[in-house]
Design a protein around this motif. Structure first.
Motif, PDB file in Angstrom:
ATOM      1  N   MET A   1       5.875  43.223  12.749  1.00 26.09           N
ATOM      2  CA  MET A   1       4.549  43.298  12.191  1.00 26.09           C
ATOM      3  C   MET A   1       3.649  42.290  12.899  1.00 26.09           C
ATOM      4  SD  MET A   1       3.016  42.882   8.428  1.00 26.09           S
ATOM      5  CE  MET A   1       2.975  44.626   8.378  1.00 26.09           C
ATOM      6  N   LYS A   2       2.448  42.681  13.164  1.00 27.67           N
ATOM      7  CA  LYS A   2       1.463  41.785  13.767  1.00 27.67           C
ATOM      8  C   LYS A   2       0.871  40.882  12.699  1.00 27.67           C
ATOM      9  CE  LYS A   2       1.121  42.743  18.091  1.00 27.67           C
ATOM     10  NZ  LYS A   2       1.542  41.800  19.058  1.00 27.67           N
ATOM     11  N   VAL A   3       0.491  39.706  13.117  1.00 28.93           N
ATOM     12  CA  VAL A   3      -0.116  38.722  12.226  1.00 28.93           C
ATOM     13  C   VAL A   3      -1.558  38.542  12.677  1.00 28.93           C
ATOM     14  CG1 VAL A   3      -0.024  36.322  11.485  1.00 28.93           C
ATOM     15  CG2 VAL A   3       2.077  37.568  11.887  1.00 28.93           C
ATOM     16  N   PRO A   4      -2.521  38.500  11.736  1.00 30.84           N
ATOM     17  CA  PRO A   4      -3.919  38.289  12.128  1.00 30.84           C
ATOM     18  C   PRO A   4      -4.066  37.015  12.956  1.00 30.84           C
ATOM     19  CG  PRO A   4      -3.771  38.828   9.797  1.00 30.84           C
ATOM     20  CD  PRO A   4      -2.361  38.637  10.291  1.00 30.84           C
ATOM     21  N   SER A   5      -4.956  37.057  13.921  1.00 32.37           N
ATOM     22  CA  SER A   5      -5.089  35.932  14.848  1.00 32.37           C
ATOM     23  C   SER A   5      -5.500  34.638  14.158  1.00 32.37           C
ATOM     24  CB  SER A   5      -6.081  36.264  15.955  1.00 32.37           C
ATOM     25  OG  SER A   5      -7.353  36.529  15.407  1.00 32.37           O
ATOM     26  N   LEU A  44       5.499  35.526  13.535  1.00 34.18           N
ATOM     27  CA  LEU A  44       5.651  34.647  12.372  1.00 34.18           C
ATOM     28  C   LEU A  44       6.120  33.257  12.776  1.00 34.18           C
ATOM     29  CD1 LEU A  44       7.417  37.163   9.973  1.00 34.18           C
ATOM     30  CD2 LEU A  44       5.010  36.466   9.941  1.00 34.18           C
ATOM     31  N   ARG A  45       6.553  33.086  14.023  1.00 33.11           N
ATOM     32  CA  ARG A  45       7.099  31.805  14.480  1.00 33.11           C
ATOM     33  C   ARG A  45       6.000  30.846  14.913  1.00 33.11           C
ATOM     34  NH1 ARG A  45      10.334  33.628  18.786  1.00 33.11           N
ATOM     35  NH2 ARG A  45      10.491  35.749  18.085  1.00 33.11           N
ATOM     36  N   LYS A  46       5.037  30.678  14.053  1.00 34.86           N
ATOM     37  CA  LYS A  46       3.928  29.758  14.277  1.00 34.86           C
ATOM     38  C   LYS A  46       3.763  28.909  13.022  1.00 34.86           C
ATOM     39  CE  LYS A  46       2.399  32.166  17.953  1.00 34.86           C
ATOM     40  NZ  LYS A  46       3.549  32.844  18.446  1.00 34.86           N
ATOM     41  N   VAL A  47       3.290  27.696  13.195  1.00 36.94           N
ATOM     42  CA  VAL A  47       2.971  26.854  12.042  1.00 36.94           C
ATOM     43  C   VAL A  47       1.547  27.186  11.607  1.00 36.94           C
ATOM     44  CG1 VAL A  47       2.654  24.490  11.226  1.00 36.94           C
ATOM     45  CG2 VAL A  47       4.521  25.022  12.810  1.00 36.94           C
ATOM     46  N   PHE A  48       1.388  27.461  10.332  1.00 37.90           N
ATOM     47  CA  PHE A  48       0.085  27.777   9.754  1.00 37.90           C
ATOM     48  C   PHE A  48      -0.162  26.792   8.617  1.00 37.90           C
ATOM     49  CE2 PHE A  48      -2.275  30.333   6.479  1.00 37.90           C
ATOM     50  CZ  PHE A  48      -3.482  30.372   7.143  1.00 37.90           C
ATOM     51  N   LYS A  49      -1.123  25.917   8.800  1.00 46.51           N
ATOM     52  CA  LYS A  49      -1.457  24.917   7.781  1.00 46.51           C
ATOM     53  C   LYS A  49      -2.249  25.570   6.660  1.00 46.51           C
ATOM     54  CE  LYS A  49       0.272  21.273   9.748  1.00 46.51           C
ATOM     55  NZ  LYS A  49       1.402  20.581   9.179  1.00 46.51           N
ATOM     56  N   ILE A  50      -1.893  25.240   5.437  1.00 49.18           N
ATOM     57  CA  ILE A  50      -2.569  25.761   4.255  1.00 49.18           C
ATOM     58  C   ILE A  50      -3.400  24.627   3.676  1.00 49.18           C
ATOM     59  CG2 ILE A  50      -2.240  26.677   1.931  1.00 49.18           C
ATOM     60  CD1 ILE A  50       0.415  27.897   3.049  1.00 49.18           C
ATOM     61  N   LYS A  51      -4.724  24.770   3.792  1.00 50.98           N
ATOM     62  CA  LYS A  51      -5.627  23.731   3.310  1.00 50.98           C
ATOM     63  C   LYS A  51      -6.538  24.225   2.191  1.00 50.98           C
ATOM     64  CE  LYS A  51      -5.630  21.451   7.770  1.00 50.98           C
ATOM     65  NZ  LYS A  51      -6.392  21.037   8.926  1.00 50.98           N
ATOM     66  N   LEU A  52      -6.654  25.534   2.068  1.00 54.55           N
ATOM     67  CA  LEU A  52      -7.540  26.136   1.069  1.00 54.55           C
ATOM     68  C   LEU A  52      -6.790  27.237   0.318  1.00 54.55           C
ATOM     69  CD1 LEU A  52     -10.639  26.672   3.395  1.00 54.55           C
ATOM     70  CD2 LEU A  52     -10.376  24.887   1.664  1.00 54.55           C
ATOM     71  N   PRO A  53      -7.234  27.561  -0.891  1.00 57.48           N
ATOM     72  CA  PRO A  53      -6.604  28.681  -1.600  1.00 57.48           C
ATOM     73  C   PRO A  53      -6.618  29.978  -0.782  1.00 57.48           C
ATOM     74  CG  PRO A  53      -7.959  27.428  -3.120  1.00 57.48           C
ATOM     75  CD  PRO A  53      -8.217  26.871  -1.735  1.00 57.48           C
ATOM     76  N   ALA A  54      -7.656  30.196  -0.007  1.00 57.34           N
ATOM     77  CA  ALA A  54      -7.716  31.408   0.829  1.00 57.34           C
ATOM     78  C   ALA A  54      -6.600  31.425   1.873  1.00 57.34           C
ATOM     79  CB  ALA A  54      -9.078  31.508   1.518  1.00 57.34           C
ATOM     80  N   HIS A  55      -6.225  30.256   2.385  1.00 60.72           N
ATOM     81  CA  HIS A  55      -5.122  30.179   3.349  1.00 60.72           C
ATOM     82  C   HIS A  55      -3.804  30.555   2.681  1.00 60.72           C
ATOM     83  CE1 HIS A  55      -7.506  26.882   5.679  1.00 60.72           C
ATOM     84  NE2 HIS A  55      -7.988  28.092   5.913  1.00 60.72           N
ATOM     85  N   LEU A  56      -3.592  30.057   1.460  1.00 57.48           N
ATOM     86  CA  LEU A  56      -2.360  30.379   0.738  1.00 57.48           C
ATOM     87  C   LEU A  56      -2.323  31.867   0.407  1.00 57.48           C
ATOM     88  CD1 LEU A  56       0.295  29.585  -0.567  1.00 57.48           C
ATOM     89  CD2 LEU A  56      -0.990  28.872  -2.609  1.00 57.48           C
ATOM     90  N   LYS A  57      -3.446  32.400  -0.013  1.00 55.32           N
ATOM     91  CA  LYS A  57      -3.549  33.828  -0.309  1.00 55.32           C
ATOM     92  C   LYS A  57      -3.162  34.652   0.917  1.00 55.32           C
ATOM     93  CE  LYS A  57      -7.202  34.827  -2.742  1.00 55.32           C
ATOM     94  NZ  LYS A  57      -8.553  35.205  -3.191  1.00 55.32           N
TER      95      LYS A  57
END
Length: 131
Positions: A1-5, A44-57
């Motif tokens: 599956m592709k992940v949004p940029s 999916l093998r990237k680090v994605f920082k969650i700083k806002l509720p929208a990021h967690l969503k």
């Protein structure tokens, strides 16, 4: 599956030249350095920082899509005791104070972690785990 940029980590740095040798002044370590080249979970093998509720969503939605298409599966015994079962997690909110889940790629075995502290807004991250 592709992940949004915008989910993908932005890796960058500056280099300085000293006597013909280039030095890295700032470097984010790529999580891919010691990980398999699995076509199914590579995005999916990237680090994605969650700083806002929208990021967690967004992170929850992407994880749910990848569970639904059988790219990854939830490691139930890796889920924190304080988190509801992942199958009951709603991307739109009303999350537990601590969101913590472990996943694995169904093709290469790569493990991933989604964690966030929502009570105080401490943030979190999606990240691949070293084997």
């Amino acid at each position: 599956m592709k992940v949004p940029s915008d989910f993908l980590a932005k890796i960058g740095g500056q280099t300085a030249r000293l006597g013909g040798i280039f030095f890295t002044l700032f470097e984010v370590i790529s999580p891919r350095k010691h990980m398999p080249d699995c076509e199914k979970c590579k995005d999916l093998r990237k680090v994605f920082k969650i700083k806002l509720p929208a990021h967690l969503k967004q992170a929850i939605s992407i994880a749910q899509e990848n569970v639904a298409d059988n790219t990854i599966s939830v490691i139930e015994n890796g889920t924190g005791n304080w988190s509801q079962p992942f199958s009951q997690l709603v991307a739109t909110g009303a999350w537990d104070d601590i969101v913590q889940y472990l996943f694995k790629c169904n093709f290469c075995g790569q493990r991933f972690q989604l964690n966030a502290e929502t009570y105080h807004g401490g943030g979190g991250e999606w990240k691949p785990l070293a084997k």
